[in-house]
Scaffold this motif. Structure first.
Motif, PDB file in Angstrom:
ATOM      1  N   LEU A 171     -42.406 -63.236 -36.846  1.00 34.63           N
ATOM      2  CA  LEU A 171     -43.235 -62.006 -36.835  1.00 34.63           C
ATOM      3  C   LEU A 171     -42.968 -61.003 -35.884  1.00 34.63           C
ATOM      4  CD1 LEU A 171     -46.714 -62.430 -38.285  1.00 34.63           C
ATOM      5  CD2 LEU A 171     -44.415 -61.657 -39.318  1.00 34.63           C
ATOM      6  N   TRP A 172     -42.557 -62.009 -34.775  1.00 33.63           N
ATOM      7  CA  TRP A 172     -42.594 -61.180 -33.291  1.00 33.63           C
ATOM      8  C   TRP A 172     -40.822 -60.971 -33.422  1.00 33.63           C
ATOM      9  CZ3 TRP A 172     -42.582 -63.268 -27.426  1.00 33.63           C
ATOM     10  CH2 TRP A 172     -42.599 -62.264 -26.855  1.00 33.63           C
ATOM     11  N   ALA A 194     -34.651 -62.047 -30.053  1.00 35.70           N
ATOM     12  CA  ALA A 194     -34.920 -63.126 -30.893  1.00 35.70           C
ATOM     13  C   ALA A 194     -34.873 -64.291 -30.765  1.00 35.70           C
ATOM     14  CB  ALA A 194     -34.734 -62.193 -32.179  1.00 35.70           C
ATOM     15  N   LEU A 195     -33.363 -64.405 -30.034  1.00 32.08           N
ATOM     16  CA  LEU A 195     -33.078 -65.952 -29.679  1.00 32.08           C
ATOM     17  C   LEU A 195     -33.935 -66.524 -28.482  1.00 32.08           C
ATOM     18  CD1 LEU A 195     -30.671 -68.018 -29.749  1.00 32.08           C
ATOM     19  CD2 LEU A 195     -28.955 -66.872 -28.584  1.00 32.08           C
ATOM     20  N   ALA A 196     -34.329 -65.148 -27.277  1.00 36.78           N
ATOM     21  CA  ALA A 196     -35.007 -65.267 -26.767  1.00 36.78           C
ATOM     22  C   ALA A 196     -36.442 -65.706 -26.738  1.00 36.78           C
ATOM     23  CB  ALA A 196     -34.733 -64.306 -25.633  1.00 36.78           C
ATOM     24  N   VAL A 197     -36.787 -65.703 -27.828  1.00 34.06           N
ATOM     25  CA  VAL A 197     -38.188 -66.274 -28.038  1.00 34.06           C
ATOM     26  C   VAL A 197     -38.319 -67.951 -29.203  1.00 34.06           C
ATOM     27  CG1 VAL A 197     -39.528 -65.571 -30.111  1.00 34.06           C
ATOM     28  CG2 VAL A 197     -38.794 -63.728 -28.552  1.00 34.06           C
ATOM     29  N   LEU A 243     -38.842 -57.038 -32.885  1.00 33.26           N
ATOM     30  CA  LEU A 243     -38.087 -57.263 -31.720  1.00 33.26           C
ATOM     31  C   LEU A 243     -36.395 -56.364 -32.242  1.00 33.26           C
ATOM     32  CD1 LEU A 243     -38.271 -60.330 -29.798  1.00 33.26           C
ATOM     33  CD2 LEU A 243     -38.957 -58.126 -29.830  1.00 33.26           C
ATOM     34  N   GLY A 244     -36.604 -57.262 -33.649  1.00 30.92           N
ATOM     35  CA  GLY A 244     -35.007 -56.786 -34.695  1.00 30.92           C
ATOM     36  C   GLY A 244     -33.409 -56.276 -34.021  1.00 30.92           C
ATOM     37  N   THR A 286     -49.205 -71.542 -36.597  1.00 32.53           N
ATOM     38  CA  THR A 286     -49.474 -70.455 -35.881  1.00 32.53           C
ATOM     39  C   THR A 286     -48.495 -69.714 -34.564  1.00 32.53           C
ATOM     40  OG1 THR A 286     -51.645 -70.745 -36.575  1.00 32.53           O
ATOM     41  CG2 THR A 286     -51.405 -69.095 -35.014  1.00 32.53           C
ATOM     42  N   LEU A 287     -48.088 -70.911 -34.515  1.00 33.06           N
ATOM     43  CA  LEU A 287     -47.152 -69.740 -33.318  1.00 33.06           C
ATOM     44  C   LEU A 287     -45.686 -69.786 -33.674  1.00 33.06           C
ATOM     45  CD1 LEU A 287     -48.125 -72.153 -30.070  1.00 33.06           C
ATOM     46  CD2 LEU A 287     -48.413 -70.241 -30.064  1.00 33.06           C
TER      47      LEU A 287
END
Length: 89
Positions: A26-27, A37-40, A31-32, A19-20
């Protein structure tokens, strides 16, 4: 059918992990931006090994009465080798 509490715990952790992962994907899409995205994605680097350790530990505790100390140590060394291979730069 009665479910084993160890199996239920292990499956629950894997569902949480999955789920994470989906929420993080999706996050990233929301962010796009590559840098965000790399930080996530970097934050997820902690989730995988943690879930691996927890599920393996729960499984070993559940099987403790069926395994000898030698086999338990051998499995622990194997998991440690996996983690070293994953985390070593």
């Amino acid at each position: 059918m009665k479910l084993d509490k160890f199996v239920t715990s292990m499956a629950s952790l894997r569902l949480l992990s999955g789920t994470l992962e989906i929420l993080a994907a999706l996050w990233m899409l929301k962010l796009g931006r590559v840098d965000q995205a790399l930080a996530v994605n970097s934050g997820l680097a902690l989730v995988g090994p943690t879930i691996l350790i927890l599920t393996t530990s729960i499984g070993l505790i559940g099987m403790a009465d069926k395994l000898s100390w030698g086999k338990m140590i051998f499995i622990t060394i194997g998991v440690a080798c996996l983690l070293i291979g994953i985390l070593k730069k």
